[in-house]
Motif scaffolding. Structure first.
Motif, PDB file in Angstrom:
ATOM      1  N   TRP A   1       0.775  -1.230   0.000  1.00  0.00           N
ATOM      2  CA  TRP A   1       0.000   0.000   0.000  1.00  0.00           C
ATOM      3  C   TRP A   1       0.811   1.288   0.000  1.00  0.00           C
ATOM      4  CZ3 TRP A   1      -1.469  -4.262   3.004  1.00  0.00           C
ATOM      5  CH2 TRP A   1      -2.773  -4.748   2.838  1.00  0.00           C
ATOM      6  N   GLU A   2       1.921   1.327   0.734  1.00  0.00           N
ATOM      7  CA  GLU A   2       2.460   2.612   1.189  1.00  0.00           C
ATOM      8  C   GLU A   2       3.046   3.487   0.093  1.00  0.00           C
ATOM      9  OE1 GLU A   2       2.966  -0.334   4.667  1.00  0.00           O
ATOM     10  OE2 GLU A   2       3.182  -0.352   2.495  1.00  0.00           O
ATOM     11  N   GLY A   3       3.298   2.939  -1.085  1.00  0.00           N
ATOM     12  CA  GLY A   3       3.762   3.790  -2.182  1.00  0.00           C
ATOM     13  C   GLY A   3       2.791   4.915  -2.457  1.00  0.00           C
ATOM     14  N   THR A   4       1.498   4.622  -2.378  1.00  0.00           N
ATOM     15  CA  THR A   4       0.473   5.655  -2.576  1.00  0.00           C
ATOM     16  C   THR A   4       0.623   6.771  -1.557  1.00  0.00           C
ATOM     17  OG1 THR A   4      -1.105   4.131  -3.585  1.00  0.00           O
ATOM     18  CG2 THR A   4      -2.013   6.076  -2.480  1.00  0.00           C
ATOM     19  N   ASP A   5       0.820   6.416  -0.306  1.00  0.00           N
ATOM     20  CA  ASP A   5       0.918   7.427   0.746  1.00  0.00           C
ATOM     21  C   ASP A   5       2.220   8.210   0.634  1.00  0.00           C
ATOM     22  OD1 ASP A   5      -1.472   6.747   2.883  1.00  0.00           O
ATOM     23  OD2 ASP A   5      -0.831   5.042   1.700  1.00  0.00           O
ATOM     24  N   GLY A   6       3.292   7.537   0.165  1.00  0.00           N
ATOM     25  CA  GLY A   6       4.528   8.261  -0.110  1.00  0.00           C
ATOM     26  C   GLY A   6       4.353   9.262  -1.230  1.00  0.00           C
ATOM     27  N   VAL A   7       3.576   8.897  -2.244  1.00  0.00           N
ATOM     28  CA  VAL A   7       3.275   9.817  -3.341  1.00  0.00           C
ATOM     29  C   VAL A   7       2.498  11.022  -2.832  1.00  0.00           C
ATOM     30  CG1 VAL A   7       1.788  10.081  -5.371  1.00  0.00           C
ATOM     31  CG2 VAL A   7       3.423   8.188  -5.254  1.00  0.00           C
ATOM     32  N   LEU A   8       1.453  10.783  -2.045  1.00  0.00           N
ATOM     33  CA  LEU A   8       0.650  11.895  -1.539  1.00  0.00           C
ATOM     34  C   LEU A   8       1.491  12.860  -0.712  1.00  0.00           C
ATOM     35  CD1 LEU A   8      -2.560   9.955  -0.478  1.00  0.00           C
ATOM     36  CD2 LEU A   8      -2.320  11.491  -2.439  1.00  0.00           C
ATOM     37  N   ARG A   9       2.352  12.323   0.120  1.00  0.00           N
ATOM     38  CA  ARG A   9       3.211  13.190   0.929  1.00  0.00           C
ATOM     39  C   ARG A   9       4.126  14.020   0.037  1.00  0.00           C
ATOM     40  NH1 ARG A   9       7.057  10.486   5.335  1.00  0.00           N
ATOM     41  NH2 ARG A   9       5.008   9.955   6.191  1.00  0.00           N
ATOM     42  N   THR A  10       4.713  13.377  -0.972  1.00  0.00           N
ATOM     43  CA  THR A  10       5.639  14.077  -1.864  1.00  0.00           C
ATOM     44  C   THR A  10       4.932  15.175  -2.641  1.00  0.00           C
ATOM     45  OG1 THR A  10       6.935  12.046  -2.090  1.00  0.00           O
ATOM     46  CG2 THR A  10       7.287  13.773  -3.737  1.00  0.00           C
TER      47      THR A  10
ATOM     48  N   ASP B   1       7.713   6.553   4.929  1.00  0.00           N
ATOM     49  CA  ASP B   1       8.934   7.364   4.935  1.00  0.00           C
ATOM     50  C   ASP B   1       9.910   6.875   3.874  1.00  0.00           C
ATOM     51  OD1 ASP B   1       7.963   8.864   7.038  1.00  0.00           O
ATOM     52  OD2 ASP B   1       9.171   7.853   8.573  1.00  0.00           O
ATOM     53  N   VAL B   2      10.081   5.570   3.782  1.00  0.00           N
ATOM     54  CA  VAL B   2      11.030   4.989   2.821  1.00  0.00           C
ATOM     55  C   VAL B   2      10.580   5.280   1.391  1.00  0.00           C
ATOM     56  CG1 VAL B   2      11.976   2.823   1.938  1.00  0.00           C
ATOM     57  CG2 VAL B   2      11.850   3.220   4.409  1.00  0.00           C
ATOM     58  N   ALA B   3       9.280   5.092   1.106  1.00  0.00           N
ATOM     59  CA  ALA B   3       8.774   5.363  -0.233  1.00  0.00           C
ATOM     60  C   ALA B   3       8.997   6.818  -0.616  1.00  0.00           C
ATOM     61  CB  ALA B   3       7.296   5.013  -0.308  1.00  0.00           C
ATOM     62  N   ALA B   4       8.707   7.736   0.296  1.00  0.00           N
ATOM     63  CA  ALA B   4       8.889   9.153   0.014  1.00  0.00           C
ATOM     64  C   ALA B   4      10.363   9.490  -0.199  1.00  0.00           C
ATOM     65  CB  ALA B   4       8.304   9.998   1.146  1.00  0.00           C
ATOM     66  N   ALA B   5      11.245   8.855   0.563  1.00  0.00           N
ATOM     67  CA  ALA B   5      12.686   9.099   0.400  1.00  0.00           C
ATOM     68  C   ALA B   5      13.163   8.636  -0.968  1.00  0.00           C
ATOM     69  CB  ALA B   5      13.466   8.387   1.503  1.00  0.00           C
ATOM     70  N   ALA B   6      12.662   7.486  -1.429  1.00  0.00           N
ATOM     71  CA  ALA B   6      13.048   6.993  -2.757  1.00  0.00           C
ATOM     72  C   ALA B   6      12.573   7.948  -3.848  1.00  0.00           C
ATOM     73  CB  ALA B   6      12.466   5.602  -2.980  1.00  0.00           C
ATOM     74  N   ILE B   7      11.376   8.497  -3.700  1.00  0.00           N
ATOM     75  CA  ILE B   7      10.873   9.453  -4.688  1.00  0.00           C
ATOM     76  C   ILE B   7      11.729  10.713  -4.687  1.00  0.00           C
ATOM     77  CG2 ILE B   7       8.923  10.877  -5.367  1.00  0.00           C
ATOM     78  CD1 ILE B   7       7.101   8.768  -3.989  1.00  0.00           C
ATOM     79  N   ARG B   8      12.009  11.243  -3.504  1.00  0.00           N
ATOM     80  CA  ARG B   8      12.801  12.473  -3.415  1.00  0.00           C
ATOM     81  C   ARG B   8      14.183  12.281  -4.030  1.00  0.00           C
ATOM     82  NH1 ARG B   8      10.522  12.806   1.811  1.00  0.00           N
ATOM     83  NH2 ARG B   8      12.441  11.956   2.710  1.00  0.00           N
ATOM     84  N   ALA B   9      14.797  11.140  -3.724  1.00  0.00           N
ATOM     85  CA  ALA B   9      16.123  10.883  -4.281  1.00  0.00           C
ATOM     86  C   ALA B   9      16.082  10.819  -5.798  1.00  0.00           C
ATOM     87  CB  ALA B   9      16.670   9.574  -3.714  1.00  0.00           C
ATOM     88  N   THR B  10      15.012  10.255  -6.349  1.00  0.00           N
ATOM     89  CA  THR B  10      14.913  10.120  -7.801  1.00  0.00           C
ATOM     90  C   THR B  10      14.746  11.464  -8.480  1.00  0.00           C
ATOM     91  OG1 THR B  10      14.039   7.880  -7.654  1.00  0.00           O
ATOM     92  CG2 THR B  10      13.579   9.089  -9.675  1.00  0.00           C
ATOM     93  N   TYR B  11      13.831  12.311  -7.980  1.00  0.00           N
ATOM     94  CA  TYR B  11      13.704  13.599  -8.656  1.00  0.00           C
ATOM     95  C   TYR B  11      14.927  14.469  -8.424  1.00  0.00           C
ATOM     96  CZ  TYR B  11      11.555  15.852  -4.397  1.00  0.00           C
ATOM     97  OH  TYR B  11      11.280  16.353  -3.147  1.00  0.00           O
TER      98      TYR B  11
END
Length: 858
Positions: free
Chosen positions: A190-199, A391-401
């Motif tokens: 599930w949590e990828g969605t919540d990482g996206v929303l936070r980002t 937190d981990v999902a959001a960190a991976a997104i931030r690192a990518t952009y």
């Protein structure tokens, strides 16, 4: 929010110089790392009974197509905002227990973000199997309509004129690099969605100049939940029971088709697909074997660099094994010898590179909250884990952009180079050893591109209907197809006017080739594979496809295949050769209308002259060709009603072909199943004869005096033996073996008209055949593996050598008169091998029509 300075440049650029050591396992760790079990074969869509009807039960409200006038709008620029319909609250949504955002709360939250920020655009870009909206969020700096048109022109130029784009040094600087983040493709991750929303919220509301600079140079595209059905239901597959992350290049599901179009339209330079759960967080790139149709020198340098950047970001969160149960990041390419590969193009990150992604990743967040953990762990612990995973999902997104921001021009230049090589028809490049630390000979995989592929028209084509379907599929994948204006020669072969040509000098030649080449036998090179290893639209989809090494033809681009349906002008009965899935659909449509069809030799249905109007409608609807019937008569055929103990992909495929299917299982039969509306029992999964109650066995035995049986695989073989049907001995190949195999077919009721190739997965063959058994299809004496992975076991058994010449599909009638067909192959695997579907249909028609009665001679 401030972008971390280290991630803006220094750490990413220096990451290639330092290769961290992989973490050592702690025997006392209460939650050990997830480990793939390679002994049970690749994962399939394994759902036996209780699947909802194919059409689904939920229909979400339609999205408004025009923006609300009260909302900010910049014409066709950005933002492009749409008021999303807001679903009714669903207290049963599986996300709620984890403290995550339920599906019904996504639209209100996204609507509010659009109100608050002119950086955010939200659109409905697709719908799930059960009708739920799929949301695309675009985050970028506002653009005027003229600026948006300029970006579109540059994107098209990058793909369509890459040589010119490469010479334009200003283009890469002006172009806003696209980044695609895909979340929640497995519904119970599930949590990828919540990482996206936070980002999205952070980027939408930040006043940091660094964020403004980022959004002036990039467009960030977020698929908020790729699998809304699975998110709500708390299950890995979608509402049809399909693992969507196994469906690319087949695109059987609406969610996959929507994502395919999204990647085509956005043309990302980088993509991240957020999954779970592997502790520590697993971040691609992968182990060997590597996909041979990628421009892998460009892919590995960028994917590895971004992987190291994501590792730094995730480990930098400060979670530890001792304090939080979180291990350090693992990167398969660096840390594992094999078993997590990027060989098949069925996964999102392995499909995206064909549309220009030069950095593409699966990210497996760390702490398990699904399956048994979801049921058994306290809510407080589940929510603690989900918070860390977010937190981990959001960190991976931030690192990518951040990575894309820091290497913006180089990534755009690398994407241009991918398309330039394809358009120029350059030979595949062998990746230099040491291009990144640890890249050795075991990582080198290459292919050879033909000059073109020809899909012949007319008599040289196995099936015009299948050819049309394949052409339409190629075009849907953004592969360019042309049609010859007149006949042309290649060597000693003359191809007729109307033949289709796939010129391999095109920007997406890798995607064309990965679908049309036979593939490779990689068995000698690795022992463990993550998933399937062989596929081929050319060999498995029923059309004739021929590679050619030279090309001189006048041809025009096509946007769709030419019509293939026809009915002859002659009077009299009509014949329909059942050699393609669409011909099965047409036949089942006629049977459902009550047309009096007879079943003749060689898999041909005969339609009376009185049904000509219905035949003409079916020809137009399904693109099938009727011919004059050479003879009338045959066995009367009625609509086949199936009770199926089968996997989700088989249930879906049977229904797609138009069969009436009722799912059954051991429990369903024990509960008292009414056999009166069943003609054929299909057995491949979820039915154990030994576990049937005495009453259920008695009812089954009574059915077998009037009904037929079709079986597949180990479950089917065991059922055959326990029920005392055909005299055969089933022999199992190595359980993880899979791929395209060469076969020999008979002219029997099932084998006639079958392709000379089939697909296997945990292959089986049959020995000790009784006198009542006929071989319908056998493994070839040479090979038989064409492409894929099939090794013998540790005892030297179960390999392709033992299968040579052995029966792969058999038929016969038992003492009670039941007509039985047994498959050792996988003719409906994940809805992919379209050319094999008619085998199953012919088995069902034959089994239904002759059980309990003598065969009528035509």
């Amino acid at each position: 929010m401030r972008l971390p300075t280290a991630l803006l440049g220094v750490a990413v650029s220096a990451a290639l110089l330092v290769v961290p050591q992989s973490a050592q396992a702690d025997p006392a760790d209460p939650q050990p790392p997830a480990v793939r079990d390679f002994g049970n074969g690749p994962e399939r869509n394994e759902v036996a009974a209780g699947l909802p009807e194919q059409a689904g039960t939920l229909r979400a409200p339609q999205a408004e197509k025009r923006p609300d006038p009260a909302w900010p709008s910049h014409g066709h620029g950005y933002p492009r905002q749409t008021r999303l319909p807001e679903p009714a609250e669903n207290p049963a949504d599986a996300s709620i227990k984890l403290g995550l955002v339920p599906y019904h709360a996504l639209a209100p939250r996204l609507n509010e973000l659009q109100r608050r920020s002119d950086r955010v655009s939200v659109e409905v870009f697709g719908r799930s199997h059960q009708g739920r909206d799929m949301y695309l969020v675009t985050v970028t700096a506002p653009e005027s309509a003229a600026e948006a048109r300029e970006q579109a022109r540059m994107r098209e130029r990058i793909e369509n004129d890459p040589a010119s784009a490469a010479r334009d040094r200003a283009l890469a600087k002006r172009y806003k690099a696209p980044v695609f983040v895909n979340a929640n493709i497995h519904g119970n991750e599930w949590e990828g969605t919540d990482g996206v929303l936070r980002t999205v919220e952070e980027l939408a509301t930040s006043t940091d100049p660094a964020v403004a600079d980022l959004l002036s140079k990039t467009r960030l595209y977020f698929n908020v939940t790729a699998n809304p059905d699975g998110r709500v239901l708390g299950q890995r597959p979608n509402g049809a029971g399909f693992d969507l992350n196994r469906d690319f290049i087949t695109a059987s599901q609406p969610e996959t088709r929507a994502m395919r179009q999204l990647m085509t339209d956005t043309q990302p330079v980088a993509m991240v697909d957020l999954h779970g759960y592997v502790n520590g967080t697993l971040i691609e790139p992968t182990t060997p074997p590597h996909g041979a149709n990628y421009e892998y020198d460009l892919f590995i340098k960028n994917t590895y660099a971004n992987g190291l950047g994501m590792e730094a970001a995730v480990n930098g969160l400060g979670y530890t094994l001792e304090k939080d149960g979180v291990r350090p990041v693992q990167i398969p390419f660096r840390d594992d010898p094999e078993g997590w590969d990027d060989w098949p193009p069925i996964f999102t990150p392995q499909y995206a590179p064909f549309h220009g992604a030069v950095a593409s990743h699966t990210v497996e967040i760390p702490l398990r909250v699904n399956n048994a953990d979801y049921t058994n762990l306290p809510v407080e612990e589940l929510r603690r884990r989900s918070a860390i995973n977010t937190d981990v999902a959001a960190a991976a997104i931030r690192a990518t952009y951040t990575f894309v921001h820091s290497r913006h021009q180089q990534l755009v230049a690398d994407q241009i180079e991918v398309f330039r090589r394809g358009t120029a028809g350059e030979p595949a490049k062998e990746v230099p050893l040491g291009i990144v630390p640890g890249f050795g000979p075991e990582d080198v995989y290459t292919t050879t591109y033909p000059r073109a592929y020809v899909i012949p028209a007319g008599s040289g084509q196995r099936s015009e209907t299948a050819a049309g379907r394949l052409v339409d599929h190629l075009i849907a994948n953004d592969v360019r197809v042309e049609r010859a204006e007149r006949s042309f020669r290649v060597g000693r072969t003359t191809y007729p006017e109307g033949s289709y040509v796939v010129d391999m000098r095109q920007p997406k030649r890798g995607l064309a080739n990965v679908m049309l080449e036979p593939g490779q036998d990689i068995s000698p090179r690795v022992d463990a594979m993550y998933d399937i290893s062989g596929w081929s639209h050319a060999l498995l989809w029923g059309a004739t496809v021929e590679p050619v090494d030279s090309l001189r033809v006048k041809a025009d681009p096509v946007k769709a295949a030419a019509p293939t349906g026809s009915v002859p002008r002659t009077f009299g009965p009509l014949a329909l050769k059942v050699g393609d899935a669409k011909e099965v659909m047409a036949l089942n449509d006629l049977l459902a209308q009550g047309v009096e069809v007879t079943w003749g030799d060689g898999g041909t249905a005969v339609v009376p002259a009185s049904a000509r109007a219905a035949a003409r409608t079916a020809a137009d609807r399904y693109g099938v060709a009727f011919t004059p019937a050479r003879r009338s008569g045959g066995t009367p055929l009625t609509q086949v009603r199936i009770a199926a103990a089968a996997s989700a992909d088989e249930l879906y495929t049977l229904r797609e072909m138009g069969f009436s299917v009722t799912p059954v299982s051991t429990q369903v039969l024990n509960d008292g199943f009414d056999w009166s509306a069943t003609d054929v029992l299909f057995v491949s999964s979820g039915l154990n004869h030994a576990q049937l109650s005495p009453e259920a066995r008695t009812a089954l035995d009574a059915f077998l005096t009037t009904g037929g049986v079709v079986t597949r695989g180990g479950t089917g073989t065991s059922f055959n033996a326990a029920a005392g049907l055909l005299t055969v001995t089933g022999v199992a190949g190595r359980s993880d073996a899979n791929g395209v195999v060469r076969t020999v077919v008979s002219d029997g009721s099932v084998g006639a008209g079958s392709p000379e190739h089939s697909f296997v997965y945990s292959p089986r063959w049959f020995t000790g055949l009784g006198p009542e058994v006929q071989v319908e299809q056998a493994y070839a004496a040479e090979g038989p593996l064409v492409s894929g992975h099939w090794r013998a076991d540790q005892n030297g058994m179960g390999g392709p050598e033992q299968a040579r010449g052995q029966a792969a599909v058999v038929s016969g009638r038992d003492e009670r008169g039941a007509a039985v067909v047994m498959f050792g192959t996988e003719p409906m695997f994940r809805n992919h091998p379209k050319g094999l579907f008619p085998q199953v249909a012919r088995a069902l028609y034959w089994s239904s029509s002759v059980t309990g009665a003598a065969v009528t001679t035509p």
